[in-house]
Design an enzyme around this catalytic site. Sequence first.
Site, short mmCIF file in Angstrom:
data_model
loop_
_atom_site.label_atom_id
_atom_site.label_comp_id
_atom_site.label_asym_id
_atom_site.label_seq_id
_atom_site.Cartn_x
_atom_site.Cartn_y
_atom_site.Cartn_z
NE ARG B 7 -0.62 -0.20 4.94
CZ ARG B 7 -0.87 0.41 6.08
NH1 ARG B 7 -1.77 1.37 6.14
NH2 ARG B 7 -0.24 0.08 7.19
CB SER B 33 -5.71 3.21 5.93
OG SER B 33 -5.98 3.65 7.24
CD GLU B 54 -17.18 2.08 1.35
OE1 GLU B 54 -18.42 1.96 1.41
OE2 GLU B 54 -16.49 2.38 2.32
CG PHE B 79 -15.09 -1.75 3.20
CD1 PHE B 79 -15.98 -2.65 3.78
CD2 PHE B 79 -14.00 -1.35 3.94
CE1 PHE B 79 -15.79 -3.11 5.08
CE2 PHE B 79 -13.80 -1.80 5.24
CZ PHE B 79 -14.70 -2.67 5.82
CG HIS B 105 -5.88 -2.25 4.89
ND1 HIS B 105 -5.34 -1.21 4.16
CD2 HIS B 105 -5.58 -2.00 6.19
CE1 HIS B 105 -4.75 -0.36 4.99
NE2 HIS B 105 -4.87 -0.81 6.23
CG ASP B 113 -8.64 -3.37 11.87
OD1 ASP B 113 -8.47 -3.01 13.05
OD2 ASP B 113 -8.58 -2.58 10.90
NE ARG B 163 -2.74 -2.48 9.47
CZ ARG B 163 -2.15 -3.00 10.56
NH1 ARG B 163 -1.81 -4.27 10.59
NH2 ARG B 163 -1.90 -2.24 11.61
#
Lengths: 282, 310
Positions: B7, B33, B54, B79, B105, B113, B163
């Site tokens: 990322r 992020s 989204e 998402f 991610h 998470d 991530r």
Amino acid sequence: MDTKRRLELAIIANKVRKNALTGIFNAASGHPGGSLSIADVLTYLYFEVMNVDPKNPKNPDRDRFVLSKGHTAPALYSVLAEKGFFPAEDIKTLRKVDSYLQGHPDMNKVPGVDMSTGSLGQGVSAAGGMALAAKLDKKDYRVYTILGDGELEEGQVWEQAMFAAHYKLDNLTAFIDFNGLQIDGDITKVMNPTPIDKKFEAFGWHVIVTDAHDFDALESAVAEAKATKGKPTAIIMKSVKGKNVSFMENNAGWHGAAPNEEQYNQAIAELDKIIADLEAQK
Amino acid sequence: MAKKATRESYGAALAEFGADERIVVLDADLSKSTKTEVFLKKYPERFINMGIAEGNMMSVAAGLAAAGKTVFASSFAMFAAGRAFEQIRNSIGYTNLNVKISATHAGISVGEDGASHQCLEDIALMRSIPNMVVINPADDIEARLAVKAAIDHEGPVYMRFGRLAVEDVNGEDYKFEIGKGVELTDGKDVTIVATGLMVAMALKAREILANEGISARVVNIHTIKPIDAEIITKAAKETGAIVTAEEHYIMGGLGSAVTEVVCANAPCPVKIVGTDRFGKSGKPAELFEEYGLTPENIAKNAKEAIALKK
């Protein structure tokens, strides 16, 4: 608007209705009710408002139109044909396996279609994207879209309502075809989206309520939308589903059903009579 | 060895290759992020925050692309590919518009998470859409070059970024081409076909196998669609057994894509290393261990594939 022009537009709109029904009849499937309710506003947009050229359908500076309620493609195809984007008789191939006229609009197959739609809620978002592109490119083209009233039940519509107001997309005009009916019946009984005007106002839009079948009213509404700066405009058009075909008017059963031959002939006869009466008044 | 999350590479590449005025970057309130904030800082006028919406983001991206823009739309994989699947399918895939869905991610390496944010189905979902190119870079240099290639490619692309910081598997002279797999090492007994951060684990699995006298070829499939059928068919014919490795569900991902090619062209045993369970909270290393995404498990599956040879 002078009387002659008003009559001319009404004649075109009723030809659009005839051709839309011809497509649906030949396909033996499609959505007549909502196609008939938007025939007037589509005619007004394509013949009086939008800067589009059938000879140059991809002109980057053209105004854009997105039929967010994509199931009423027969009305869009018919108005594009009247405008000269393709031959009107091609409507008889609607929904057939070798036809470019898909059941829902396809931007890669149909000249003059600016966005593929059909899945409700997505067209208005794409229209917002086009309006944003115009702002980023400092171009003055405008973007128009038509949503169904039932379509307002899609959450994505309100995501876009937030977005367009937040980015002050005053080059975006969304028409709501407020005919009060969706597939399963009265919109207020299926899942009530009213009050539509107050919702758009609360989201930061300029709101105009008007008559979908009155060209003078549409003219003043579009002029007001163009003059409105700093916010997008929602034009809520009170309309009659199945407009101008007696047995289809205000009947949810005609949302997505094709007429049989007898019904088709009757509908065409009724529309021919309306056109003859309009011609006589010219 | 340098370690960097893909990322981070994505954000850096957007800034590096983002000078073209046609490029617009959208994000759904996750720019810190997803690292699109690196682009935001350099080209603020072409960064649009879409808020936490989204579905609208994907259709707006389509509208921008229809008006001539090259659009990057970013969120977490869950998402983007998950929540906005149908917007991607209808507004971007069917229309064949120039939108680059850049999802970060992805996979269980999201870690703490937990399952709600650990997308393990995005490859399957995106691979099912006609016109869509699906890229899962293995390291920093591949991620950067993938972004450049996506800009140059006309049409929809899904890119999957992680991530977790990962080590480099490619050198500075690495050449990236969409749809071209990379044979990282030769081998004759079995081929390990891996994607994303599993490529580094595949190389370690090769060492484990080498210590047991087994010669494993390692192929990096960064582009899962269109898949490099040639390199996979060649591996099937020459090594006669394949193990695939991905941070994804077993159903519909790299393993499925490889199996489709092998079954059609050169049938041989194929073992798929992935998972069929939801993820959970934990440190990435702990989760890799629990879900079998380890060099040891790849090596074990490689031996099982070899045992299945006729």
